[in-house]
Write a protein that holds these residues in place. Structure first.
Motif, PDB file in Angstrom:
ATOM      1  N   VAL A   1       8.264  10.892  -7.785  1.00 35.32           N
ATOM      2  CA  VAL A   1       8.881   9.714  -8.477  1.00 35.32           C
ATOM      3  C   VAL A   1      10.160   9.404  -7.399  1.00 35.32           C
ATOM      4  CG1 VAL A   1      10.467   9.333 -10.368  1.00 35.32           C
ATOM      5  CG2 VAL A   1       8.471  10.733 -10.636  1.00 35.32           C
ATOM      6  N   LEU A   2      10.602  10.687  -7.218  1.00 35.81           N
ATOM      7  CA  LEU A   2      11.658  10.332  -6.237  1.00 35.81           C
ATOM      8  C   LEU A   2      10.717   9.372  -4.602  1.00 35.81           C
ATOM      9  CD1 LEU A   2      13.656  14.198  -6.269  1.00 35.81           C
ATOM     10  CD2 LEU A   2      14.581  11.289  -6.767  1.00 35.81           C
ATOM     11  N   LEU A   3       9.755   9.953  -3.701  1.00 38.50           N
ATOM     12  CA  LEU A   3       9.214   9.426  -2.542  1.00 38.50           C
ATOM     13  C   LEU A   3       8.944   7.703  -3.277  1.00 38.50           C
ATOM     14  CD1 LEU A   3       7.855   9.251  -0.188  1.00 38.50           C
ATOM     15  CD2 LEU A   3       5.398   9.971  -1.082  1.00 38.50           C
ATOM     16  N   TYR A   4       8.826   7.657  -4.646  1.00 36.36           N
ATOM     17  CA  TYR A   4       7.865   5.910  -4.981  1.00 36.36           C
ATOM     18  C   TYR A   4       9.393   5.256  -4.979  1.00 36.36           C
ATOM     19  CZ  TYR A   4       7.501   2.292  -8.903  1.00 36.36           C
ATOM     20  OH  TYR A   4       7.152   1.889  -8.925  1.00 36.36           O
ATOM     21  N   ASN A   5      10.122   5.936  -5.416  1.00 35.16           N
ATOM     22  CA  ASN A   5      11.707   5.109  -5.575  1.00 35.16           C
ATOM     23  C   ASN A   5      12.020   4.920  -4.411  1.00 35.16           C
ATOM     24  OD1 ASN A   5      11.865   5.348  -7.937  1.00 35.16           O
ATOM     25  ND2 ASN A   5      12.822   7.257  -8.517  1.00 35.16           N
ATOM     26  N   LYS A   6      11.994   5.085  -3.069  1.00 37.94           N
ATOM     27  CA  LYS A   6      12.227   5.184  -2.412  1.00 37.94           C
ATOM     28  C   LYS A   6      10.980   4.696  -0.846  1.00 37.94           C
ATOM     29  CE  LYS A   6      12.806   7.330   2.623  1.00 37.94           C
ATOM     30  NZ  LYS A   6      13.785   8.639   3.775  1.00 37.94           N
TER      31      LYS A   6
ATOM     32  N   LYS B   1       9.466   2.113  -3.122  1.00 40.66           N
ATOM     33  CA  LYS B   1       9.212   1.135  -3.210  1.00 40.66           C
ATOM     34  C   LYS B   1      10.752  -0.241  -2.836  1.00 40.66           C
ATOM     35  CE  LYS B   1       9.240  -2.141  -7.217  1.00 40.66           C
ATOM     36  NZ  LYS B   1       8.447  -2.725  -7.168  1.00 40.66           N
ATOM     37  N   TYR B   2      11.181   0.618  -2.848  1.00 37.85           N
ATOM     38  CA  TYR B   2      12.681  -0.291  -3.158  1.00 37.85           C
ATOM     39  C   TYR B   2      13.067  -0.147  -0.697  1.00 37.85           C
ATOM     40  CZ  TYR B   2      14.146  -0.022  -7.882  1.00 37.85           C
ATOM     41  OH  TYR B   2      13.953  -0.239  -8.708  1.00 37.85           O
ATOM     42  N   LYS B   3      12.090   0.461  -0.387  1.00 37.11           N
ATOM     43  CA  LYS B   3      11.499   0.364   0.764  1.00 37.11           C
ATOM     44  C   LYS B   3      11.150  -1.279   1.578  1.00 37.11           C
ATOM     45  CE  LYS B   3      11.481   2.214   5.636  1.00 37.11           C
ATOM     46  NZ  LYS B   3      11.567   3.721   6.253  1.00 37.11           N
TER      47      LYS B   3
ATOM     48  N   TYR C   1       0.746  -1.410   0.291  1.00 36.75           N
ATOM     49  CA  TYR C   1       0.194  -0.074   0.254  1.00 36.75           C
ATOM     50  C   TYR C   1       0.831   1.187  -0.151  1.00 36.75           C
ATOM     51  CZ  TYR C   1      -4.270  -3.027   0.998  1.00 36.75           C
ATOM     52  OH  TYR C   1      -5.603  -3.544   0.364  1.00 36.75           O
ATOM     53  N   PRO C   2       1.958   1.184   1.131  1.00 35.84           N
ATOM     54  CA  PRO C   2       2.545   2.487   0.787  1.00 35.84           C
ATOM     55  C   PRO C   2       3.351   2.895  -0.821  1.00 35.84           C
ATOM     56  CG  PRO C   2       3.225   1.177   2.669  1.00 35.84           C
ATOM     57  CD  PRO C   2       2.420   0.537   1.473  1.00 35.84           C
ATOM     58  N   VAL C   3       3.555   1.942  -1.269  1.00 35.17           N
ATOM     59  CA  VAL C   3       3.733   2.088  -2.920  1.00 35.17           C
ATOM     60  C   VAL C   3       2.686   2.769  -3.992  1.00 35.17           C
ATOM     61  CG1 VAL C   3       4.384   0.960  -5.343  1.00 35.17           C
ATOM     62  CG2 VAL C   3       5.827   0.193  -2.971  1.00 35.17           C
ATOM     63  N   TYR C   4       1.823   2.125  -3.240  1.00 31.73           N
ATOM     64  CA  TYR C   4       0.421   2.920  -3.690  1.00 31.73           C
ATOM     65  C   TYR C   4       0.449   3.980  -3.646  1.00 31.73           C
ATOM     66  CZ  TYR C   4      -0.707  -1.843  -5.788  1.00 31.73           C
ATOM     67  OH  TYR C   4      -0.080  -3.730  -5.750  1.00 31.73           O
TER      68      TYR C   4
ATOM     69  N   PRO D   1      19.585  -0.928  -8.018  1.00 31.86           N
ATOM     70  CA  PRO D   1      18.748  -0.325  -8.554  1.00 31.86           C
ATOM     71  C   PRO D   1      18.479   1.128  -7.901  1.00 31.86           C
ATOM     72  CG  PRO D   1      18.566  -2.506  -8.556  1.00 31.86           C
ATOM     73  CD  PRO D   1      20.183  -2.007  -7.171  1.00 31.86           C
ATOM     74  N   LEU D   2      18.039   1.101  -6.669  1.00 30.40           N
ATOM     75  CA  LEU D   2      17.457   2.573  -6.422  1.00 30.40           C
ATOM     76  C   LEU D   2      18.535   3.770  -6.583  1.00 30.40           C
ATOM     77  CD1 LEU D   2      16.089   3.840  -4.215  1.00 30.40           C
ATOM     78  CD2 LEU D   2      16.535   2.927  -2.104  1.00 30.40           C
ATOM     79  N   SER D   3      19.724   3.413  -6.169  1.00 26.84           N
ATOM     80  CA  SER D   3      20.478   4.702  -7.026  1.00 26.84           C
ATOM     81  C   SER D   3      20.268   4.944  -7.949  1.00 26.84           C
ATOM     82  CB  SER D   3      21.889   4.097  -6.410  1.00 26.84           C
ATOM     83  OG  SER D   3      21.768   3.786  -5.432  1.00 26.84           O
ATOM     84  N   TYR D   4      19.836   3.650  -9.284  1.00 31.83           N
ATOM     85  CA  TYR D   4      19.688   4.205 -10.651  1.00 31.83           C
ATOM     86  C   TYR D   4      18.825   5.295 -10.697  1.00 31.83           C
ATOM     87  CZ  TYR D   4      19.034   3.767 -15.323  1.00 31.83           C
ATOM     88  OH  TYR D   4      18.272   4.317 -16.758  1.00 31.83           O
ATOM     89  N   ALA D   5      17.484   4.676  -9.603  1.00 32.69           N
ATOM     90  CA  ALA D   5      16.254   5.019  -9.700  1.00 32.69           C
ATOM     91  C   ALA D   5      16.520   6.968  -9.682  1.00 32.69           C
ATOM     92  CB  ALA D   5      14.756   4.549  -9.048  1.00 32.69           C
TER      93      ALA D   5
END
Length: 309
Positions: free
Chosen positions: A296-301, A303-305, A130-133, A255-259
């Protein structure tokens, strides 16, 4: 920090800077070309042809290994559809760049995570937390604000940008699948897709753009073809360098760093286009862009957390 770690960090930072410069330069040059030479398919073909021609020798110099193999049946089920998708997404991206400002086109492309999540769920059955959504909401909100306040809004430009974003999202999903299943090196897959896309769509280019260009008698008679041709070749070269630096960063960082690096690249492109192209914007328009990129930055963080394995 150990000397090797410092050197590695410096190398990644340097490559990222070169990546941003090439990407921003390519987008600005592409916009200048399309303003004077409105043939998005030709711009796409030049980029694909540049990658097809330049990357072969460059990969030999870089000593990129020939890993993996592609079964014949895999060409029809995966490789050719990927090449088709690459062409369609690239043409759509150039149509959007032609119709609307570079800054707005890239703001719309910030919706890439949204389409990636939706398509991954539909095509691969992947579920997110849910956090990702919820992290997708700022992206949607920022793009909506930017759209409602965009001075150069054009429905064809918006639609093309969305089609390009969906196309790039599908490419990302299935390119990863292809690399995993075949063991191909990512740069060799890039060359293969570029060459196939060029070969498959060369007849279409001759049928549509080439015939129209031949009838540009005014430009030919007044010797106004040199500047567009030069800019086209320069755009193709920068696009090829952009791909090399992007894939190099993918190979060097997590992957997170690339995102995060990729989201930062979008900020650089938007900022550079506003400075050099001077397209009119409103304060609300800029706020929408900032919210979208922040999303986008929030999503990336997130997503990988909270990624589900």
């Amino acid at each position: 920090m150990e000397p090797n770690a410092v050197f590695d960090a410096f190398k990644v930072a340097l490559i990222c800077i070169l990546w941003y410069i090439c990407s921003a330069s390519g987008n600005i040059i592409g916009k200048l070309v399309l303003n004077e030479f409105p043939y998005p398919m030709t711009v796409t073909m030049i980029q694909l042809l540049s990658a097809s021609v330049y990357l072969g020798p460059i990969l030999r110099v870089m000593n990129v290994p020939h890993t993996g193999s592609v079964p014949k049946r895999y060409y029809m089920t995966m490789i050719i559809p990927l090449a088709f998708g690459k062409f369609i997404a690239s043409v759509s991206a150039h149509i959007s760049m032609w119709k609307v400002s570079v800054s707005y086109a890239h703001t719309v492309k910030a919706t890439l995570p949204l389409f990636t999540v939706i398509l991954s769920r539909i095509l691969l059955g992947e579920k997110q937390t849910y956090p990702v959504y919820f992290s997708l909401l700022p992206i949607i909100g920022g793009v909506l604000i930017a759209t409602l306040t965009e001075v150069s809004f054009d429905i064809v430009g918006l639609g093309s940008a969305l089609i390009a974003t969906v196309g790039f999202s599908v490419q990302t999903i299935f390119s990863k699948k292809c690399l995993k299943e075949t063991g191909l090196h990512h740069l060799r897959l890039l060359v293969l897709l570029s060459r196939l896309a060029t070969l498959c769509f060369l007849p279409m280019w001759f049928l549509f753009d080439f015939r129209k260009i031949l009838h540009q008698e005014r430009m030919v008679e007044e010797n106004k073809m040199f500047a567009p041709v030069f800019l086209l070749l320069l755009d193709g070269f920068f696009n090829m360098l952009h791909n090399i630096f992007a894939f190099t960063v993918i190979a060097m960082v997590a992957p997170l760093s690339y995102a995060v690096c990729n989201a930062t690249k979008r900020i650089v492109i938007i900022g550079a286009s506003l400075v050099f192209l001077r397209n009119p914007v409103t304060a609300a328009n800029i706020i929408g862009m900032i919210i979208a990129v922040f999303g986008v930055l929030l999503y990336n963080k997130v997503k990988y957390k909270f990624v589900m394995f």
